[in-house]
Design an enzyme around this catalytic site. Structure first.
Site, PDB file in Angstrom:
ATOM      1  N   THR A  11       0.825  -1.207   0.000  1.00  0.00           N
ATOM      2  CA  THR A  11       0.000   0.000   0.000  1.00  0.00           C
ATOM      3  C   THR A  11       0.858   1.255   0.000  1.00  0.00           C
ATOM      4  O   THR A  11       0.479   2.281  -0.563  1.00  0.00           O
ATOM      5  CB  THR A  11      -0.947  -0.002   1.216  1.00  0.00           C
ATOM      6  OG1 THR A  11      -1.801  -1.144   1.109  1.00  0.00           O
ATOM      7  CG2 THR A  11      -1.797   1.254   1.286  1.00  0.00           C
ATOM      8  N   SER A  53       1.349  -7.364  -1.112  1.00  0.00           N
ATOM      9  CA  SER A  53       1.882  -8.453  -0.287  1.00  0.00           C
ATOM     10  C   SER A  53       0.987  -9.690  -0.295  1.00  0.00           C
ATOM     11  O   SER A  53       1.457 -10.788  -0.005  1.00  0.00           O
ATOM     12  CB  SER A  53       2.151  -7.984   1.141  1.00  0.00           C
ATOM     13  OG  SER A  53       0.965  -7.782   1.865  1.00  0.00           O
ATOM     14  N   THR A  82       1.277  -4.563   4.320  1.00  0.00           N
ATOM     15  CA  THR A  82       1.014  -4.930   5.720  1.00  0.00           C
ATOM     16  C   THR A  82       0.331  -6.285   5.890  1.00  0.00           C
ATOM     17  O   THR A  82       0.419  -6.876   6.957  1.00  0.00           O
ATOM     18  CB  THR A  82       0.162  -3.846   6.411  1.00  0.00           C
ATOM     19  OG1 THR A  82      -1.086  -3.722   5.725  1.00  0.00           O
ATOM     20  CG2 THR A  82       0.893  -2.511   6.427  1.00  0.00           C
ATOM     21  N   ASP A  83      -0.330  -6.790   4.856  1.00  0.00           N
ATOM     22  CA  ASP A  83      -1.086  -8.040   5.021  1.00  0.00           C
ATOM     23  C   ASP A  83      -0.212  -9.248   5.322  1.00  0.00           C
ATOM     24  O   ASP A  83      -0.622 -10.137   6.059  1.00  0.00           O
ATOM     25  CB  ASP A  83      -1.966  -8.314   3.805  1.00  0.00           C
ATOM     26  CG  ASP A  83      -3.168  -7.393   3.759  1.00  0.00           C
ATOM     27  OD1 ASP A  83      -3.837  -7.244   4.798  1.00  0.00           O
ATOM     28  OD2 ASP A  83      -3.422  -6.800   2.701  1.00  0.00           O
TER      29      ASP A  83
END
Length: 169
Positions: A11, A53, A82-83
Site C-alpha cells: 500500500t 503483499s 502490511t497483510d
C-alpha cells in the site's frame, strides 16, 4: 552510518488509477518521502519488486532474503505490504543473521496525502539505527520482534502476538 531501503511494494507505493478506479503501482515514492522528511541519512534505495503483499510467494521472500544477505550495509529497512509483513519478517529472521532489518508499511497509500507511510518510514529508519541485530516490524511508532507480531485487522494496527505467523505460500 549508511542504510539501505529495499522497496517491495504494498500500500505504501500504490496510486489511484482514475481510468480503471483501482489502485496500482507506478514507481516508488521513497525518494520523495526522504526529501519531504528532510532526511539527512546516507540512504541507498533499491527497488526489488512492486507487488501487493497478498501476491507475495515464498520465491519473493527468498529474493528479499538474498538481497538482504548481499547488501553491504548492516542496517536495512524494507517497505512491504502490511497483510503479509509478519510472514516475511519471520522468513528473514530464520535466514539472515548479523544485520538489523526493519520492515515497515502503510495502511493508506502515500499518494493519498493522509498516509501513515511517512511517519512509519521515519520510525523504521530510526529503529534500524538503534536496535540490535535482528528482524523487526515498525508500525505506528512501535517496533515488534519478528515472530511476535500480528496485524489486528479489526482496528488496523500491529500488536504483540505470542504465536509466530503462518506461511502464506
Amino acid at each position: 552510518m549508511s542504510l539501505r531501503v529495499f522497496v517491495t511494494g504494498g500500500t505504501f507505493d500504490k496510486e489511484y488509477d482514475e481510468l480503471t478506479g483501482t489502485l496500482r503501482f507506478r514507481e516508488t515514492h521513497l525518494p520523495e518521502m526522504l526529501r519531504r522528511g528532510r532526511s539527512m541519512l546516507d540512504v541507498q534505495v533499491e527497488v526489488l519488486m512492486m507487488i501487493d503483499s497478498l501476491e507475495m510467494l515464498g520465491s519473493h521472500r527468498q529474493q528479499i532474503a538474498e538481497a538482504c544477505a548481499r547488501a553491504p550495509e548492516s542496517r536495512l529497512v524494507i517497505t512491504h505490504g502490511t497483510d503479509t509483513m509478519p510472514e516475511t519478517a519471520q522468513h528473514l529472521a530464520a535466514t539472515i543473521t548479523g544485520k538489523t532489518i526493519v520492515l515497515t508499511g502503510a495502511m493508506v497509500p502515500y499518494a493519498f496525502g493522509s498516509s501513515d507511510g511517512l511517519f512509519n518510514l521515519g520510525s523504521a529508519l530510526s529503529f534500524a539505527q538503534t536496535l540490535p541485530e535482528g528482524v523487526y516490524i515498525a508500525m505506528n511508532g512501535r517496533y515488534f520482534a519478528a515472530g511476535h507480531v500480528m496485524k489486528n485487522r479489526e482496528v488496523g494496527v500491529f500488536e504483540e502476538s505470542p504465536n509466530p505467523p503462518t506461511s502464506q505460500d
